[in-house]
Design a protein around this motif. Structure first.
Motif, mmCIF file in Angstrom:
data_model
loop_
_atom_site.group_PDB
_atom_site.id
_atom_site.type_symbol
_atom_site.label_atom_id
_atom_site.label_comp_id
_atom_site.label_asym_id
_atom_site.label_seq_id
_atom_site.Cartn_x
_atom_site.Cartn_y
_atom_site.Cartn_z
ATOM 1 N N PRO A 94 43.743 6.237 46.637
ATOM 2 C CA PRO A 94 43.281 6.658 47.961
ATOM 3 C C PRO A 94 42.066 5.803 48.337
ATOM 4 O O PRO A 94 41.066 5.825 47.627
ATOM 5 C CB PRO A 94 42.881 8.127 47.757
ATOM 6 C CG PRO A 94 42.789 8.334 46.285
ATOM 7 C CD PRO A 94 43.624 7.294 45.628
ATOM 8 N N GLY A 95 42.200 5.007 49.370
ATOM 9 C CA GLY A 95 41.106 4.131 49.774
ATOM 10 C C GLY A 95 41.351 2.653 49.483
ATOM 11 O O GLY A 95 40.565 1.816 49.905
ATOM 12 N N SER A 96 42.446 2.331 48.745
ATOM 13 C CA SER A 96 42.809 0.914 48.607
ATOM 14 C C SER A 96 43.146 0.406 50.002
ATOM 15 O O SER A 96 43.754 1.124 50.793
ATOM 16 C CB SER A 96 44.049 0.754 47.718
ATOM 17 O OG SER A 96 43.799 1.200 46.405
ATOM 18 N N GLY A 122 42.161 -4.883 46.277
ATOM 19 C CA GLY A 122 40.844 -4.586 46.817
ATOM 20 C C GLY A 122 40.852 -3.347 47.701
ATOM 21 O O GLY A 122 41.902 -2.783 48.004
ATOM 22 N N GLY A 123 39.659 -2.936 48.101
ATOM 23 C CA GLY A 123 39.530 -1.765 48.967
ATOM 24 C C GLY A 123 38.330 -0.941 48.582
ATOM 25 O O GLY A 123 37.340 -1.468 48.049
ATOM 26 N N LEU A 174 30.243 7.920 44.131
ATOM 27 C CA LEU A 174 29.553 7.850 42.842
ATOM 28 C C LEU A 174 29.139 6.411 42.546
ATOM 29 O O LEU A 174 27.964 6.103 42.572
ATOM 30 C CB LEU A 174 30.390 8.442 41.707
ATOM 31 C CG LEU A 174 29.641 8.670 40.393
ATOM 32 C CD1 LEU A 174 28.503 9.647 40.543
ATOM 33 C CD2 LEU A 174 30.600 9.148 39.305
ATOM 34 N N ARG A 175 30.088 5.519 42.226
ATOM 35 C CA ARG A 175 29.867 4.064 42.111
ATOM 36 C C ARG A 175 31.214 3.430 42.416
ATOM 37 O O ARG A 175 32.260 4.033 42.163
ATOM 38 C CB ARG A 175 29.487 3.638 40.677
ATOM 39 C CG ARG A 175 28.166 4.086 40.137
ATOM 40 C CD ARG A 175 27.979 3.561 38.705
ATOM 41 N NE ARG A 175 29.080 3.933 37.823
ATOM 42 C CZ ARG A 175 29.213 5.115 37.221
ATOM 43 N NH1 ARG A 175 28.297 6.051 37.388
ATOM 44 N NH2 ARG A 175 30.256 5.365 36.450
ATOM 45 N N SER A 176 31.205 2.185 42.901
ATOM 46 C CA SER A 176 32.462 1.512 43.203
ATOM 47 C C SER A 176 33.356 1.521 41.959
ATOM 48 O O SER A 176 32.951 1.047 40.899
ATOM 49 C CB SER A 176 32.214 0.062 43.608
ATOM 50 O OG SER A 176 31.276 0.002 44.650
ATOM 51 N N GLY A 177 34.545 2.060 42.100
ATOM 52 C CA GLY A 177 35.518 2.024 41.007
ATOM 53 C C GLY A 177 35.384 3.131 39.987
ATOM 54 O O GLY A 177 36.288 3.333 39.170
ATOM 55 N N ALA A 178 34.275 3.887 40.015
ATOM 56 C CA ALA A 178 34.005 4.846 38.933
ATOM 57 C C ALA A 178 35.017 5.988 38.893
ATOM 58 O O ALA A 178 35.455 6.408 37.820
ATOM 59 C CB ALA A 178 32.601 5.411 39.066
ATOM 60 N N LEU A 179 35.395 6.507 40.058
ATOM 61 C CA LEU A 179 36.333 7.638 40.072
ATOM 62 C C LEU A 179 37.759 7.141 39.849
ATOM 63 O O LEU A 179 38.520 7.736 39.087
ATOM 64 C CB LEU A 179 36.202 8.410 41.388
ATOM 65 C CG LEU A 179 34.801 8.995 41.649
ATOM 66 C CD1 LEU A 179 34.793 9.827 42.935
ATOM 67 C CD2 LEU A 179 34.308 9.831 40.478
ATOM 68 N N GLN A 200 36.175 -4.007 39.973
ATOM 69 C CA GLN A 200 35.187 -2.948 39.726
ATOM 70 C C GLN A 200 35.813 -1.806 38.921
ATOM 71 O O GLN A 200 35.201 -1.261 37.995
ATOM 72 C CB GLN A 200 34.653 -2.419 41.069
ATOM 73 C CG GLN A 200 33.855 -3.459 41.863
ATOM 74 C CD GLN A 200 33.650 -3.081 43.326
ATOM 75 O OE1 GLN A 200 34.412 -2.297 43.883
ATOM 76 N NE2 GLN A 200 32.630 -3.656 43.948
ATOM 77 N N ILE A 201 37.042 -1.450 39.269
ATOM 78 C CA ILE A 201 37.727 -0.350 38.573
ATOM 79 C C ILE A 201 37.950 -0.717 37.103
ATOM 80 O O ILE A 201 37.728 0.093 36.197
ATOM 81 C CB ILE A 201 39.076 -0.017 39.268
ATOM 82 C CG1 ILE A 201 38.831 0.524 40.684
ATOM 83 C CG2 ILE A 201 39.875 0.994 38.445
ATOM 84 C CD1 ILE A 201 40.098 0.605 41.545
ATOM 85 N N LEU A 202 38.371 -1.959 36.839
ATOM 86 C CA LEU A 202 38.635 -2.391 35.456
ATOM 87 C C LEU A 202 37.351 -2.392 34.623
ATOM 88 O O LEU A 202 37.377 -2.042 33.444
ATOM 89 C CB LEU A 202 39.288 -3.776 35.456
ATOM 90 C CG LEU A 202 40.726 -3.814 35.996
ATOM 91 C CD1 LEU A 202 41.180 -5.260 36.213
ATOM 92 C CD2 LEU A 202 41.692 -3.093 35.060
ATOM 93 N N CYS A 203 36.227 -2.770 35.233
ATOM 94 C CA CYS A 203 34.938 -2.722 34.516
ATOM 95 C C CYS A 203 34.551 -1.279 34.228
ATOM 96 O O CYS A 203 34.110 -0.948 33.122
ATOM 97 C CB CYS A 203 33.842 -3.409 35.323
ATOM 98 S SG CYS A 203 33.967 -5.201 35.361
ATOM 99 N N GLU A 204 34.717 -0.409 35.229
ATOM 100 C CA GLU A 204 34.357 0.998 35.036
ATOM 101 C C GLU A 204 35.229 1.648 33.965
ATOM 102 O O GLU A 204 34.787 2.537 33.247
ATOM 103 C CB GLU A 204 34.472 1.769 36.358
ATOM 104 C CG GLU A 204 33.303 1.513 37.312
ATOM 105 C CD GLU A 204 32.022 2.224 36.895
ATOM 106 O OE1 GLU A 204 32.078 3.114 36.036
ATOM 107 O OE2 GLU A 204 30.950 1.880 37.433
ATOM 108 N N ARG A 205 36.474 1.207 33.850
ATOM 109 C CA ARG A 205 37.380 1.752 32.840
ATOM 110 C C ARG A 205 37.044 1.229 31.450
ATOM 111 O O ARG A 205 37.486 1.775 30.436
ATOM 112 C CB ARG A 205 38.833 1.386 33.209
ATOM 113 C CG ARG A 205 39.888 1.913 32.255
ATOM 114 C CD ARG A 205 40.157 3.403 32.432
ATOM 115 N NE ARG A 205 40.841 3.972 31.286
ATOM 116 C CZ ARG A 205 41.272 5.230 31.222
ATOM 117 N NH1 ARG A 205 41.107 6.041 32.243
ATOM 118 N NH2 ARG A 205 41.855 5.691 30.140
ATOM 119 N N GLY A 206 36.305 0.120 31.401
ATOM 120 C CA GLY A 206 36.003 -0.493 30.110
ATOM 121 C C GLY A 206 37.067 -1.483 29.669
ATOM 122 O O GLY A 206 37.039 -1.969 28.545
#
Lengths: 82, 230
Positions: free
Chosen positions: B9-11, B48-49, B56-61, B90-96
């Motif tokens: 949601p938001g991409s 992207g998106g 919270l932070r880009s990609g964190a949720l 950003q999502i991949l970094c937040e996921r580790g």
């Protein structure tokens, strides 16, 4: 028992905070003595736990796993009984 | 070969990415963020998106959405090639799944511009993109300043995990060519079969739109292979 956890998240001191810098500039323009302005977040969560200590542990885990990013942020946790 | 394009949601670059892949005659399908079965997919792109509104932070949720656990398993078990673009990075970094984090641009501004990036380390998933290759790619982000924990930068270079760096038109990596304050001008990193970059290759598919180097980067990625365990 019901508790309210408060997690305060701040950018680590070494991380540049452009929003904080811009705010600092305006505070100074307004005549305030203002240095090293940093903008963070405060996240509150209501939770059921057996004790304040247990609620605090839960809060720390929430912060470590989601609410803060350890690469660039520090956090602190406080708990009040409701 | 089938490429999955994840949709949170938001991409908002999902259909641009699908368009780019179709233009490259590649079969693809969109994957909703609640899906947990990624069988049949040979590659995955996180587009992207502003997933979850950047709350919270880009990609964190988005990093904790159901599809991400399934993706993480496929990466661990089959070295699934994964490409994260901008918010996807950003999502991949937040996921580790990738090292480091993306913080606010040093300028405090959203940056939307065409930049030169230099391939720092050749990667098996990008045949034909030798170290030193220069690409003109557009960026469009507010949280694109790459950072690593203190002392982490050396290891990133030693392990050949720095994929792209912002450079000047001559390919020299220097401060004035850095649009966002990224440490060491880093624009993209890799870890195993997972690659992330802030620039948008899907927006650089035609020279009449400014650059066709995104076509070159995506074509290369679609051809590249990864030995399992490599």
């Amino acid at each position: 028992m019901r508790y309210r956890i408060a997690v305060e998240v701040m950018l680590k001191p070494a991380i540049l905070d452009p929003a904080g810098q811009a705010t600092e500039g305006i505070l100074q323009q307004m005549g305030f003595s203002a240095e090293d302005v940093r903008i963070g977040k405060r996240i509150t969560v209501e939770t059921e736990a057996d004790s304040a200590a247990a609620a605090e542990i839960a809060g720390r885990q929430m912060a470590e796993k989601l609410l803060a990013n350890p690469v660039m942020e520090d956090f602190s946790v406080s708990v009040v009984a409701l | 070969m089938t490429v999955g394009v994840l949709v949170f949601p938001g991409s908002n670059c999902d259909w641009d990415t699908v368009h780019a892949l179709e233009d490259l005659k590649t079969e693809c399908r969109t994957i909703w963020y609640t899906e947990t079965d990624l069988r049949g997919l040979d590659r995955v792109i996180l587009p992207g998106g502003f997933a979850y509104g950047d709350y919270l932070r880009s990609g964190a949720l988005a990093a904790h959405a159901p599809v991400m656990a399934a993706l993480e398993r496929r990466v661990a078990e089959t070295a699934l090639p994964v490409l994260g673009i901008c918010n996807g990075f950003q999502i991949l970094c937040e996921r580790g799944l990738l090292p480091g984090a993306l913080r606010n641009n040093a300028s405090g501004q959203f940056r939307c511009s065409l930049e030169t990036v230099r391939v720092t380390a050749a990667h098996p998933l990008f045949p034909g993109l030798a170290a030193g290759t220069l690409l003109r790619l557009p960026i469009a982000h507010h949280e694109g300043s790459y950072t690593v924990p203190p002392g982490g930068l050396g290891a990133l270079f030693e392990q050949q995990q720095v994929f792209l760096q912002y450079a000047d038109a001559d390919g020299v990596v220097q401060a004035y060519a850095n649009p966002n304050g990224s440490v060491a001008n880093i624009a993209g990193v890799s870890r195993g079969s997972v690659v992330g970059l802030m620039p948008h290759p899907e927006r650089a598919m035609e020279s009449y739109l400014g650059s066709a180097d995104g076509r070159r980067l995506l074509s290369s990625w679609l051809e590249g292979g990864m030995r399992h365990g490599a």
